[in-house]
Scaffold this motif. Structure first.
Motif, PDB file in Angstrom:
ATOM      1  N   PRO A  83       0.818  -1.215   0.000  1.00  0.00           N
ATOM      2  CA  PRO A  83       0.000   0.000   0.000  1.00  0.00           C
ATOM      3  C   PRO A  83       0.851   1.265   0.000  1.00  0.00           C
ATOM      4  CG  PRO A  83      -0.723  -1.529   1.713  1.00  0.00           C
ATOM      5  CD  PRO A  83       0.557  -2.066   1.162  1.00  0.00           C
TER       6      PRO A  83
ATOM      7  N   GLU B 261     -10.239   2.774  -8.674  1.00  0.00           N
ATOM      8  CA  GLU B 261     -10.952   2.072  -7.607  1.00  0.00           C
ATOM      9  C   GLU B 261     -12.326   1.614  -8.102  1.00  0.00           C
ATOM     10  OE1 GLU B 261     -12.392   2.720  -2.985  1.00  0.00           O
ATOM     11  OE2 GLU B 261     -11.849   4.476  -4.184  1.00  0.00           O
TER      12      GLU B 261
ATOM     13  N   SER C 234      -7.499  -0.821  -4.440  1.00  0.00           N
ATOM     14  CA  SER C 234      -8.333  -0.692  -3.245  1.00  0.00           C
ATOM     15  C   SER C 234      -7.892   0.548  -2.480  1.00  0.00           C
ATOM     16  CB  SER C 234      -8.206  -1.928  -2.358  1.00  0.00           C
ATOM     17  OG  SER C 234      -6.881  -2.067  -1.893  1.00  0.00           O
ATOM     18  N   ARG C 235      -8.832   1.129  -1.764  1.00  0.00           N
ATOM     19  CA  ARG C 235      -8.578   2.335  -0.971  1.00  0.00           C
ATOM     20  C   ARG C 235      -8.915   2.015   0.466  1.00  0.00           C
ATOM     21  NH1 ARG C 235     -11.707   6.488   1.053  1.00  0.00           N
ATOM     22  NH2 ARG C 235     -10.763   8.557   1.023  1.00  0.00           N
ATOM     23  N   THR C 236      -7.984   2.302   1.376  1.00  0.00           N
ATOM     24  CA  THR C 236      -8.196   2.054   2.789  1.00  0.00           C
ATOM     25  C   THR C 236      -8.042   3.360   3.551  1.00  0.00           C
ATOM     26  OG1 THR C 236      -7.259  -0.157   2.542  1.00  0.00           O
ATOM     27  CG2 THR C 236      -7.445   0.687   4.773  1.00  0.00           C
ATOM     28  N   ASP C 237      -9.105   3.744   4.261  1.00  0.00           N
ATOM     29  CA  ASP C 237      -9.065   4.942   5.093  1.00  0.00           C
ATOM     30  C   ASP C 237      -8.593   4.516   6.471  1.00  0.00           C
ATOM     31  OD1 ASP C 237      -9.448   7.261   6.537  1.00  0.00           O
ATOM     32  OD2 ASP C 237     -11.421   7.682   5.670  1.00  0.00           O
ATOM     33  N   LEU C 238      -7.413   4.988   6.876  1.00  0.00           N
ATOM     34  CA  LEU C 238      -6.825   4.583   8.142  1.00  0.00           C
ATOM     35  C   LEU C 238      -7.314   5.429   9.310  1.00  0.00           C
ATOM     36  CD1 LEU C 238      -3.196   4.065   6.826  1.00  0.00           C
ATOM     37  CD2 LEU C 238      -4.947   2.333   7.183  1.00  0.00           C
TER      38      LEU C 238
ATOM     39  N   GLU D 163      -4.637   4.948   2.154  1.00  0.00           N
ATOM     40  CA  GLU D 163      -3.668   4.148   1.396  1.00  0.00           C
ATOM     41  C   GLU D 163      -4.354   3.524   0.195  1.00  0.00           C
ATOM     42  OE1 GLU D 163      -0.537   2.541   4.741  1.00  0.00           O
ATOM     43  OE2 GLU D 163      -2.152   1.214   4.121  1.00  0.00           O
ATOM     44  N   TYR D 164      -3.587   3.394  -0.868  1.00  0.00           N
ATOM     45  CA  TYR D 164      -4.058   2.742  -2.085  1.00  0.00           C
ATOM     46  C   TYR D 164      -3.173   1.539  -2.355  1.00  0.00           C
ATOM     47  CZ  TYR D 164      -6.761   6.966  -2.849  1.00  0.00           C
ATOM     48  OH  TYR D 164      -7.648   8.000  -2.710  1.00  0.00           O
TER      49      TYR D 164
END
Length: 89
Positions: free
Chosen positions: A5, A31, A37-41, A49-50
């Motif tokens: 990522p 996406e 994929s996109r992850t919102d931390l 993160e992508y």
């Protein structure tokens, strides 16, 4: 993304000619297409993160491995054939 990522800021630094707006728009399109994929931390400061989705990672690795094998085979053949005026296989 090949090694895992990547945060938006790092992507932006690796493509300095792309504005943040254009980069974000293109990442959203990728996406939506199911390629990343996109992850919102979360957190106080938003961290996103992508990453490549697994099938894309696998296909990318296979493609890069094939290109590396091709290069290994033809790196000595191409200059020799070209110098002799022969056809490149």
């Amino acid at each position: 993304m090949r090694h895992g990522p990547v945060r938006l800021g790092r992507l932006g630094r690796s493509i300095p000619s792309a504005s943040k707006k254009v980069l974000t728009e293109n990442l959203r399109k990728l996406e939506s297409a199911g390629l990343i994929s996109r992850t919102d931390l979360g957190g106080q400061i938003r961290h996103v993160e992508y990453d490549l989705v697994e099938p894309v990672k696998l296909g990318t690795y296979q493609l890069l491995d094939s290109l590396a094998q091709w290069q290994t085979v033809y790196e000595t053949v191409l200059p020799t054939q070209h110098d002799k005026g022969g056809e490149i296989p």
